[in-house]
Design an enzyme around this catalytic site. Structure first.
Site, PDB file in Angstrom:
ATOM      1  N   ASN A  12       0.863  -1.189   0.000  1.00  0.00           N
ATOM      2  CA  ASN A  12       0.000   0.000   0.000  1.00  0.00           C
ATOM      3  C   ASN A  12       0.896   1.233   0.000  1.00  0.00           C
ATOM      4  O   ASN A  12       1.494   1.569   1.020  1.00  0.00           O
ATOM      5  CB  ASN A  12      -0.890  -0.031   1.251  1.00  0.00           C
ATOM      6  CG  ASN A  12      -1.705   1.243   1.419  1.00  0.00           C
ATOM      7  OD1 ASN A  12      -1.812   2.046   0.495  1.00  0.00           O
ATOM      8  ND2 ASN A  12      -2.272   1.433   2.602  1.00  0.00           N
ATOM      9  N   TRP A  13       0.981   1.885  -1.137  1.00  0.00           N
ATOM     10  CA  TRP A  13       1.886   3.041  -1.253  1.00  0.00           C
ATOM     11  C   TRP A  13       1.283   4.318  -0.642  1.00  0.00           C
ATOM     12  O   TRP A  13       1.943   5.338  -0.562  1.00  0.00           O
ATOM     13  CB  TRP A  13       2.235   3.285  -2.730  1.00  0.00           C
ATOM     14  CG  TRP A  13       3.326   2.382  -3.228  1.00  0.00           C
ATOM     15  CD1 TRP A  13       3.643   1.131  -2.759  1.00  0.00           C
ATOM     16  CD2 TRP A  13       4.258   2.651  -4.278  1.00  0.00           C
ATOM     17  NE1 TRP A  13       4.708   0.621  -3.455  1.00  0.00           N
ATOM     18  CE2 TRP A  13       5.106   1.522  -4.397  1.00  0.00           C
ATOM     19  CE3 TRP A  13       4.458   3.736  -5.142  1.00  0.00           C
ATOM     20  CZ2 TRP A  13       6.137   1.462  -5.336  1.00  0.00           C
ATOM     21  CZ3 TRP A  13       5.485   3.663  -6.077  1.00  0.00           C
ATOM     22  CH2 TRP A  13       6.316   2.548  -6.168  1.00  0.00           C
ATOM     23  N   LYS A  14       0.023   4.270  -0.268  1.00  0.00           N
ATOM     24  CA  LYS A  14      -0.656   5.444   0.310  1.00  0.00           C
ATOM     25  C   LYS A  14      -0.460   6.656  -0.619  1.00  0.00           C
ATOM     26  O   LYS A  14      -0.417   6.486  -1.820  1.00  0.00           O
ATOM     27  CB  LYS A  14      -0.154   5.715   1.728  1.00  0.00           C
ATOM     28  CG  LYS A  14      -0.125   4.446   2.585  1.00  0.00           C
ATOM     29  CD  LYS A  14       0.061   4.736   4.034  1.00  0.00           C
ATOM     30  CE  LYS A  14       0.250   3.428   4.785  1.00  0.00           C
ATOM     31  NZ  LYS A  14       0.072   3.540   6.205  1.00  0.00           N
ATOM     32  N   HIS A  99      -9.412   0.689   4.808  1.00  0.00           N
ATOM     33  CA  HIS A  99      -8.134   0.909   5.505  1.00  0.00           C
ATOM     34  C   HIS A  99      -8.399   1.839   6.690  1.00  0.00           C
ATOM     35  O   HIS A  99      -9.228   2.752   6.596  1.00  0.00           O
ATOM     36  CB  HIS A  99      -7.117   1.535   4.543  1.00  0.00           C
ATOM     37  CG  HIS A  99      -5.739   1.569   5.122  1.00  0.00           C
ATOM     38  ND1 HIS A  99      -5.350   2.511   6.041  1.00  0.00           N
ATOM     39  CD2 HIS A  99      -4.666   0.758   4.938  1.00  0.00           C
ATOM     40  CE1 HIS A  99      -4.090   2.279   6.387  1.00  0.00           C
ATOM     41  NE2 HIS A  99      -3.654   1.224   5.730  1.00  0.00           N
ATOM     42  N   GLU A 101      -6.881   4.277   7.806  1.00  0.00           N
ATOM     43  CA  GLU A 101      -6.688   5.708   7.519  1.00  0.00           C
ATOM     44  C   GLU A 101      -7.916   6.300   6.845  1.00  0.00           C
ATOM     45  O   GLU A 101      -8.157   7.510   6.930  1.00  0.00           O
ATOM     46  CB  GLU A 101      -5.420   5.899   6.681  1.00  0.00           C
ATOM     47  CG  GLU A 101      -4.175   5.702   7.540  1.00  0.00           C
ATOM     48  CD  GLU A 101      -2.929   5.292   6.780  1.00  0.00           C
ATOM     49  OE1 GLU A 101      -2.907   5.419   5.540  1.00  0.00           O
ATOM     50  OE2 GLU A 101      -1.975   4.842   7.430  1.00  0.00           O
ATOM     51  N   GLU A 169      -5.292  -5.404  10.542  1.00  0.00           N
ATOM     52  CA  GLU A 169      -4.308  -4.338  10.714  1.00  0.00           C
ATOM     53  C   GLU A 169      -4.599  -3.570  12.001  1.00  0.00           C
ATOM     54  O   GLU A 169      -5.444  -2.647  12.010  1.00  0.00           O
ATOM     55  CB  GLU A 169      -4.388  -3.354   9.545  1.00  0.00           C
ATOM     56  CG  GLU A 169      -4.042  -3.950   8.210  1.00  0.00           C
ATOM     57  CD  GLU A 169      -3.440  -2.887   7.303  1.00  0.00           C
ATOM     58  OE1 GLU A 169      -2.306  -3.068   6.875  1.00  0.00           O
ATOM     59  OE2 GLU A 169      -4.098  -1.869   7.048  1.00  0.00           O
ATOM     60  N   GLY A 175       2.438   2.029  10.674  1.00  0.00           N
ATOM     61  CA  GLY A 175       3.395   3.137  10.578  1.00  0.00           C
ATOM     62  C   GLY A 175       4.104   3.476  11.872  1.00  0.00           C
ATOM     63  O   GLY A 175       4.799   4.487  11.952  1.00  0.00           O
ATOM     64  N   SER A 214       3.413  -2.264  10.213  1.00  0.00           N
ATOM     65  CA  SER A 214       4.859  -2.211  10.460  1.00  0.00           C
ATOM     66  C   SER A 214       5.598  -3.497  10.091  1.00  0.00           C
ATOM     67  O   SER A 214       6.602  -3.841  10.711  1.00  0.00           O
ATOM     68  CB  SER A 214       5.148  -1.835  11.914  1.00  0.00           C
ATOM     69  OG  SER A 214       4.740  -0.503  12.163  1.00  0.00           O
ATOM     70  N   GLY A 235       2.828  -1.277   4.215  1.00  0.00           N
ATOM     71  CA  GLY A 235       2.822   0.137   3.857  1.00  0.00           C
ATOM     72  C   GLY A 235       4.228   0.613   3.527  1.00  0.00           C
ATOM     73  O   GLY A 235       4.750   0.380   2.436  1.00  0.00           O
ATOM     74  N   GLY A 236       4.861   1.263   4.492  1.00  0.00           N
ATOM     75  CA  GLY A 236       6.166   1.900   4.281  1.00  0.00           C
ATOM     76  C   GLY A 236       7.195   1.025   3.580  1.00  0.00           C
ATOM     77  O   GLY A 236       7.889   1.490   2.663  1.00  0.00           O
TER      78      GLY A 236
END
Ligand code: PEP
Length: 254
Positions: A12-14, A99, A101, A169, A175, A214, A235-236
Protein backbone atom coordinates in the site's frame (compact mmCIF):
# COMPACT_ATOMS: atom_id res chain seq x y z
CA UNK A 1 -0.75 -21.65 6.71
CA UNK A 2 -2.86 -24.20 4.87
CA UNK A 3 -1.35 -25.35 1.57
CA UNK A 4 -4.49 -24.38 -0.32
CA UNK A 5 -4.00 -20.70 0.47
CA UNK A 6 -1.39 -19.01 -1.67
CA UNK A 7 0.22 -16.15 0.24
CA UNK A 8 -0.28 -12.57 -0.89
CA UNK A 9 1.97 -9.58 -0.22
CA UNK A 10 0.11 -6.38 -0.98
CA UNK A 11 1.99 -3.08 -0.96
CA UNK A 12 0.00 0.00 0.00
CA UNK A 13 1.89 3.04 -1.25
CA UNK A 14 -0.66 5.44 0.31
CA UNK A 15 -0.22 9.05 -0.90
CA UNK A 16 3.33 8.48 -2.12
CA UNK A 17 4.74 8.34 -5.61
CA UNK A 18 5.12 10.43 -8.74
CA UNK A 19 5.55 9.37 -12.35
CA UNK A 20 9.27 8.80 -11.67
CA UNK A 21 8.30 6.05 -9.21
CA UNK A 22 7.82 3.70 -12.13
CA UNK A 23 11.54 3.00 -11.74
CA UNK A 24 10.85 1.54 -8.28
CA UNK A 25 8.04 -0.59 -9.70
CA UNK A 26 10.47 -1.81 -12.36
CA UNK A 27 12.91 -2.87 -9.62
CA UNK A 28 10.12 -4.76 -7.88
CA UNK A 29 9.16 -6.49 -11.13
CA UNK A 30 12.79 -7.37 -11.93
CA UNK A 31 13.41 -8.77 -8.45
CA UNK A 32 10.23 -10.81 -8.36
CA UNK A 33 11.83 -13.79 -10.03
CA UNK A 34 10.47 -17.23 -10.87
CA UNK A 35 11.42 -18.67 -7.48
CA UNK A 36 9.53 -15.95 -5.62
CA UNK A 37 6.52 -15.86 -7.90
CA UNK A 38 6.18 -19.62 -7.47
CA UNK A 39 5.66 -19.06 -3.74
CA UNK A 40 3.77 -15.79 -3.28
CA UNK A 41 1.44 -13.36 -5.07
CA UNK A 42 2.68 -9.75 -5.21
CA UNK A 43 0.43 -6.72 -5.53
CA UNK A 44 1.39 -3.03 -5.62
CA UNK A 45 -1.30 -0.45 -4.82
CA UNK A 46 0.03 2.96 -5.91
CA UNK A 47 -1.95 6.19 -5.71
CA UNK A 48 -4.73 6.30 -8.31
CA UNK A 49 -2.75 8.70 -10.49
CA UNK A 50 -0.21 5.95 -11.19
CA UNK A 51 -2.47 2.92 -11.67
CA UNK A 52 -2.68 3.08 -15.46
CA UNK A 53 1.06 3.60 -15.97
CA UNK A 54 1.95 0.93 -13.43
CA UNK A 55 -0.50 -1.53 -14.97
CA UNK A 56 1.01 -0.89 -18.39
CA UNK A 57 4.54 -1.46 -17.03
CA UNK A 58 3.44 -4.63 -15.22
CA UNK A 59 1.64 -6.10 -18.23
CA UNK A 60 2.80 -9.67 -18.84
CA UNK A 61 4.68 -9.71 -15.50
CA UNK A 62 3.76 -11.50 -12.30
CA UNK A 63 3.24 -8.32 -10.26
CA UNK A 64 -0.39 -7.19 -10.02
CA UNK A 65 -1.54 -3.60 -9.60
CA UNK A 66 -4.28 -2.50 -7.23
CA UNK A 67 -6.03 0.59 -5.88
CA UNK A 68 -6.34 1.95 -2.37
CA UNK A 69 -10.03 2.89 -2.32
CA UNK A 70 -13.11 3.12 -4.54
CA UNK A 71 -16.59 4.61 -4.56
CA UNK A 72 -19.48 2.18 -4.19
CA UNK A 73 -21.39 3.43 -7.22
CA UNK A 74 -20.33 2.49 -10.74
CA UNK A 75 -20.67 6.05 -12.14
CA UNK A 76 -22.40 9.32 -11.44
CA UNK A 77 -22.18 12.74 -9.80
CA UNK A 78 -19.49 11.99 -7.23
CA UNK A 79 -16.87 14.66 -7.74
CA UNK A 80 -13.35 13.46 -7.10
CA UNK A 81 -14.29 9.82 -6.62
CA UNK A 82 -13.33 6.78 -8.67
CA UNK A 83 -15.50 3.71 -9.17
CA UNK A 84 -14.30 0.13 -9.03
CA UNK A 85 -15.14 -0.14 -12.72
CA UNK A 86 -12.87 2.83 -13.51
CA UNK A 87 -10.03 1.31 -11.51
CA UNK A 88 -10.41 -1.95 -13.34
CA UNK A 89 -10.50 -0.09 -16.63
CA UNK A 90 -7.21 1.59 -15.64
CA UNK A 91 -5.62 -1.80 -15.06
CA UNK A 92 -6.19 -2.53 -11.37
CA UNK A 93 -7.09 -6.06 -10.34
CA UNK A 94 -7.65 -5.37 -6.64
CA UNK A 95 -8.76 -2.60 -4.31
CA UNK A 96 -8.29 -1.99 -0.60
CA UNK A 97 -11.51 -1.21 1.29
CA UNK A 98 -11.78 0.13 4.81
CA UNK A 99 -8.13 0.91 5.50
CA UNK A 100 -7.99 2.44 8.99
CA UNK A 101 -6.69 5.71 7.52
CA UNK A 102 -9.96 5.95 5.60
CA UNK A 103 -12.12 4.72 8.45
CA UNK A 104 -10.57 7.30 10.80
CA UNK A 105 -9.67 10.14 8.42
CA UNK A 106 -12.76 9.97 6.21
CA UNK A 107 -15.32 8.64 8.68
CA UNK A 108 -15.90 5.41 6.77
CA UNK A 109 -18.36 3.10 8.53
CA UNK A 110 -18.58 -0.69 8.27
CA UNK A 111 -21.65 -0.20 6.07
CA UNK A 112 -19.75 2.00 3.64
CA UNK A 113 -16.77 -0.36 3.59
CA UNK A 114 -19.13 -3.22 2.82
CA UNK A 115 -20.66 -1.24 -0.07
CA UNK A 116 -17.18 -0.58 -1.43
CA UNK A 117 -16.28 -4.26 -1.14
CA UNK A 118 -19.52 -5.12 -2.98
CA UNK A 119 -18.55 -2.63 -5.69
CA UNK A 120 -15.17 -4.31 -6.01
CA UNK A 121 -16.81 -7.73 -6.43
CA UNK A 122 -19.27 -6.27 -8.96
CA UNK A 123 -16.36 -4.90 -11.02
CA UNK A 124 -14.36 -8.12 -10.81
CA UNK A 125 -11.71 -6.69 -8.50
CA UNK A 126 -10.23 -8.52 -5.53
CA UNK A 127 -11.51 -6.70 -2.43
CA UNK A 128 -8.98 -6.40 0.41
CA UNK A 129 -11.12 -5.54 3.42
CA UNK A 130 -9.25 -4.15 6.43
CA UNK A 131 -10.18 -4.50 10.08
CA UNK A 132 -8.24 -3.62 13.23
CA UNK A 133 -8.48 -2.26 16.73
CA UNK A 134 -7.10 0.99 18.14
CA UNK A 135 -4.57 1.07 20.98
CA UNK A 136 -7.28 2.04 23.46
CA UNK A 137 -9.49 -0.83 22.32
CA UNK A 138 -6.64 -3.32 22.71
CA UNK A 139 -5.75 -1.99 26.13
CA UNK A 140 -9.39 -2.32 27.15
CA UNK A 141 -9.34 -5.99 26.11
CA UNK A 142 -11.82 -5.34 23.31
CA UNK A 143 -9.74 -6.46 20.31
CA UNK A 144 -11.73 -9.56 19.38
CA UNK A 145 -15.06 -7.83 19.89
CA UNK A 146 -14.10 -4.80 17.75
CA UNK A 147 -12.51 -6.78 14.96
CA UNK A 148 -15.37 -9.29 14.96
CA UNK A 149 -17.88 -6.48 14.64
CA UNK A 150 -15.94 -4.91 11.76
CA UNK A 151 -15.80 -8.25 10.00
CA UNK A 152 -19.54 -8.80 10.40
CA UNK A 153 -20.33 -5.31 9.14
CA UNK A 154 -17.77 -4.92 6.36
CA UNK A 155 -17.70 -8.27 4.57
CA UNK A 156 -20.41 -8.69 1.91
CA UNK A 157 -22.66 -11.75 1.93
CA UNK A 158 -21.61 -12.61 -1.61
CA UNK A 159 -17.90 -12.71 -0.72
CA UNK A 160 -15.90 -15.64 -2.08
CA UNK A 161 -12.30 -16.72 -1.35
CA UNK A 162 -11.42 -15.70 -4.93
CA UNK A 163 -12.98 -12.26 -4.55
CA UNK A 164 -12.13 -11.29 -1.01
CA UNK A 165 -9.06 -11.06 1.18
CA UNK A 166 -9.23 -9.92 4.79
CA UNK A 167 -6.45 -7.83 6.30
CA UNK A 168 -6.03 -7.64 10.07
CA UNK A 169 -4.31 -4.34 10.71
CA UNK A 170 -4.10 -3.16 14.31
CA UNK A 171 -4.38 0.63 14.01
CA UNK A 172 -1.64 1.18 16.59
CA UNK A 173 0.78 -0.95 14.57
CA UNK A 174 0.38 0.96 11.30
CA UNK A 175 3.39 3.14 10.58
CA UNK A 176 4.50 3.00 14.22
CA UNK A 177 7.23 0.37 14.15
CA UNK A 178 5.21 -1.52 16.77
CA UNK A 179 3.77 -4.95 16.09
CA UNK A 180 1.68 -7.44 18.02
CA UNK A 181 3.38 -10.69 18.95
CA UNK A 182 2.87 -13.57 16.52
CA UNK A 183 0.71 -15.16 19.25
CA UNK A 184 -1.53 -12.08 19.33
CA UNK A 185 -1.85 -12.15 15.55
CA UNK A 186 -2.69 -15.86 15.58
CA UNK A 187 -5.42 -15.28 18.17
CA UNK A 188 -7.12 -12.63 16.02
CA UNK A 189 -6.70 -14.51 12.74
CA UNK A 190 -8.12 -17.69 14.29
CA UNK A 191 -11.16 -15.75 15.47
CA UNK A 192 -11.60 -14.14 12.05
CA UNK A 193 -11.43 -17.52 10.34
CA UNK A 194 -13.90 -19.03 12.79
CA UNK A 195 -16.29 -16.14 12.10
CA UNK A 196 -15.87 -16.58 8.34
CA UNK A 197 -16.56 -20.31 8.75
CA UNK A 198 -19.67 -19.60 10.81
CA UNK A 199 -20.95 -17.30 8.06
CA UNK A 200 -19.68 -18.90 4.87
CA UNK A 201 -19.08 -22.55 5.84
CA UNK A 202 -16.27 -24.67 4.43
CA UNK A 203 -15.20 -22.16 1.78
CA UNK A 204 -13.93 -19.88 4.54
CA UNK A 205 -10.92 -22.18 4.78
CA UNK A 206 -9.73 -20.88 1.40
CA UNK A 207 -10.05 -17.16 2.26
CA UNK A 208 -6.72 -15.44 2.77
CA UNK A 209 -6.22 -13.41 5.94
CA UNK A 210 -3.29 -10.99 5.82
CA UNK A 211 -1.55 -9.26 8.68
CA UNK A 212 -0.68 -5.57 8.30
CA UNK A 213 1.14 -3.06 10.50
CA UNK A 214 4.86 -2.21 10.46
CA UNK A 215 5.86 -5.36 8.58
CA UNK A 216 9.54 -4.97 7.69
CA UNK A 217 12.42 -7.24 6.71
CA UNK A 218 13.49 -7.48 10.37
CA UNK A 219 10.18 -8.89 11.64
CA UNK A 220 8.65 -10.47 8.52
CA UNK A 221 9.65 -14.07 9.22
CA UNK A 222 8.07 -14.15 12.68
CA UNK A 223 4.83 -12.54 11.54
CA UNK A 224 4.37 -14.20 8.15
CA UNK A 225 5.16 -17.70 9.30
CA UNK A 226 2.61 -17.56 12.09
CA UNK A 227 -0.28 -19.99 11.73
CA UNK A 228 -3.31 -18.57 9.92
CA UNK A 229 -1.27 -15.70 8.41
CA UNK A 230 -1.59 -15.82 4.64
CA UNK A 231 0.57 -12.84 3.76
CA UNK A 232 0.78 -9.16 4.59
CA UNK A 233 -0.48 -5.73 3.73
CA UNK A 234 2.69 -3.66 3.76
CA UNK A 235 2.82 0.14 3.86
CA UNK A 236 6.17 1.90 4.28
CA UNK A 237 8.34 -1.10 3.45
CA UNK A 238 6.58 -1.59 0.11
CA UNK A 239 7.88 1.74 -1.20
CA UNK A 240 11.39 0.34 -1.59
CA UNK A 241 11.84 -2.62 -3.91
CA UNK A 242 14.70 -4.01 -1.82
CA UNK A 243 12.61 -4.05 1.37
CA UNK A 244 9.43 -5.31 -0.25
CA UNK A 245 11.31 -8.13 -1.98
CA UNK A 246 13.22 -9.04 1.14
CA UNK A 247 9.87 -9.49 2.92
CA UNK A 248 8.70 -11.69 0.02
CA UNK A 249 11.86 -13.80 0.39
CA UNK A 250 10.56 -15.09 3.71
CA UNK A 251 8.55 -17.50 1.54
CA UNK A 252 11.74 -18.96 0.05
CA UNK A 253 12.79 -20.16 3.49
CA UNK A 254 11.43 -23.60 4.28
C1 PEP B 1 -0.73 -0.03 5.86
O1 PEP B 1 -0.77 1.12 5.45
O2 PEP B 1 -1.65 -0.80 5.57
C2 PEP B 1 0.40 -0.45 6.67
C3 PEP B 1 0.38 -1.66 7.16
O3 PEP B 1 1.40 0.45 6.84
P1 PEP B 1 2.85 0.17 7.50
O4 PEP B 1 3.35 -1.15 6.94
O5 PEP B 1 3.69 1.32 7.10
O6 PEP B 1 2.65 0.05 8.97
Amino acid sequence: MAAARRPLLAGNWKMNGLSTSIAELARIIEGFDAALSARVDLLVCPPATLIAAFAERAKGCKVAIGAQDCHFEAAGAFTGDLSAEMLRDAGASAVIAGHSERRAGHGESDLLVRAKAEAALRAGLLAIVCVGETKAEREAGRTLEVVGRQLAGSVPDQATPQGLVLAYEPVWAIGSGLTPTPADVIEVHAMLRAELARRFGEKARATRILYGGSVAPRNAAGLLKAAEVDGALVGGASLKASEFLSIAKVYLET
